[in-house]
Motif scaffolding. Sequence first.
Motif, PDB file in Angstrom:
ATOM      1  N   LEU A 171       0.834  -1.206   0.000  1.00 26.31           N
ATOM      2  CA  LEU A 171       0.000   0.000   0.000  1.00 26.31           C
ATOM      3  C   LEU A 171       0.864   1.250   0.000  1.00 26.31           C
ATOM      4  N   LEU A 172       1.887   1.263   0.826  1.00 29.08           N
ATOM      5  CA  LEU A 172       2.779   2.414   0.897  1.00 29.08           C
ATOM      6  C   LEU A 172       3.512   2.626  -0.423  1.00 29.08           C
ATOM      7  N   GLN A 173       4.008   1.556  -1.036  1.00 22.64           N
ATOM      8  CA  GLN A 173       4.723   1.667  -2.313  1.00 22.64           C
ATOM      9  C   GLN A 173       3.788   2.175  -3.411  1.00 22.64           C
ATOM     10  N   ASN A 174       2.571   1.648  -3.454  1.00 22.44           N
ATOM     11  CA  ASN A 174       1.601   2.115  -4.454  1.00 22.44           C
ATOM     12  C   ASN A 174       1.245   3.577  -4.238  1.00 22.44           C
ATOM     13  N   SER A 175       1.153   4.000  -2.987  1.00 20.76           N
ATOM     14  CA  SER A 175       0.861   5.411  -2.691  1.00 20.76           C
ATOM     15  C   SER A 175       1.997   6.310  -3.164  1.00 20.76           C
ATOM     16  N   ILE A 176       3.222   5.869  -2.970  1.00 15.57           N
ATOM     17  CA  ILE A 176       4.384   6.653  -3.423  1.00 15.57           C
ATOM     18  C   ILE A 176       4.389   6.736  -4.949  1.00 15.57           C
ATOM     19  N   ASP A 177       4.132   5.609  -5.610  1.00 13.77           N
ATOM     20  CA  ASP A 177       4.090   5.605  -7.081  1.00 13.77           C
ATOM     21  C   ASP A 177       2.974   6.514  -7.590  1.00 13.77           C
ATOM     22  N   LEU A 178       1.830   6.446  -6.958  1.00 16.75           N
ATOM     23  CA  LEU A 178       0.700   7.273  -7.376  1.00 16.75           C
ATOM     24  C   LEU A 178       1.007   8.751  -7.167  1.00 16.75           C
ATOM     25  N   SER A 179       1.613   9.082  -6.048  1.00 13.83           N
ATOM     26  CA  SER A 179       1.940  10.491  -5.805  1.00 13.83           C
ATOM     27  C   SER A 179       2.984  10.986  -6.810  1.00 13.83           C
ATOM     28  N   LEU A 202       1.989  14.684 -13.551  1.00 13.58           N
ATOM     29  CA  LEU A 202       0.817  15.208 -14.247  1.00 13.58           C
ATOM     30  C   LEU A 202       0.641  16.701 -13.986  1.00 13.58           C
ATOM     31  N   VAL A 203       0.822  17.123 -12.752  1.00 14.99           N
ATOM     32  CA  VAL A 203       0.681  18.544 -12.408  1.00 14.99           C
ATOM     33  C   VAL A 203       1.772  19.362 -13.104  1.00 14.99           C
ATOM     34  N   ASN A 204       3.003  18.879 -13.098  1.00 20.19           N
ATOM     35  CA  ASN A 204       4.094  19.600 -13.774  1.00 20.19           C
ATOM     36  C   ASN A 204       3.840  19.710 -15.273  1.00 20.19           C
ATOM     37  N   TYR A 205       3.433  18.605 -15.886  1.00 21.85           N
ATOM     38  CA  TYR A 205       3.182  18.613 -17.327  1.00 21.85           C
ATOM     39  C   TYR A 205       2.020  19.537 -17.673  1.00 21.85           C
ATOM     40  N   THR A 206       0.969  19.515 -16.856  1.00 22.90           N
ATOM     41  CA  THR A 206      -0.189  20.377 -17.095  1.00 22.90           C
ATOM     42  C   THR A 206       0.192  21.842 -16.938  1.00 22.90           C
TER      43      THR A 206
END
Length: 174
Positions: A136-144, A150-154
């Motif tokens: 769960l922690l690893q997936n949260s880090i990957d998602l963040s 996405l925010v930088n590209y946008t």
Amino acid sequence: MEFSSAYGLKKGTNVNFKGVTIGYVYNISVKPNKVVVLIHVNSSDILIPKNSLIESNQVGLFNDVVIDITLLDNLYSFEYRYVHPSSIQCLRSPFICSNFYVKGYKGLNYDDLVRATTRISQRFDDPRFFSLFYILLQNSIDLSSEIIYLVNYTSYLLFNLANLVILLLIRYLV
């Protein structure tokens, strides 16, 4: 009072109403499916509303057991007329009368708290829990990380779009 178990009650156990000791356990009799507790209230001036919660609780450093009576609803002043607990008028009043039979419940109990804490600690001791927590922690880090990308590209895209709009406005308006 009827309880499903004695929960450590004994003769002399205090009975509290709104945190004040108003009496004590006079007698305990064990039946096949219940424990019947007879209490003595120190004064006939003490009126206990019928709509009260009666619990056997453990309190203090040494886990003393008390019977706590808690008022569930407020009584309005027009309901409160002096009624003697052993009078016939008491039956129609909102108060518990002498020799009434009421149900008591198990309240706070440190044994249950220790048991629940032990179960929780056993869950944390389970290696499968930490494996799932790590995933769960690893997936949260990957998602963040993906959200930051996405925010930088946008923001880059919006910056260039704003510059393009400015260039088009300058070209066609000037």
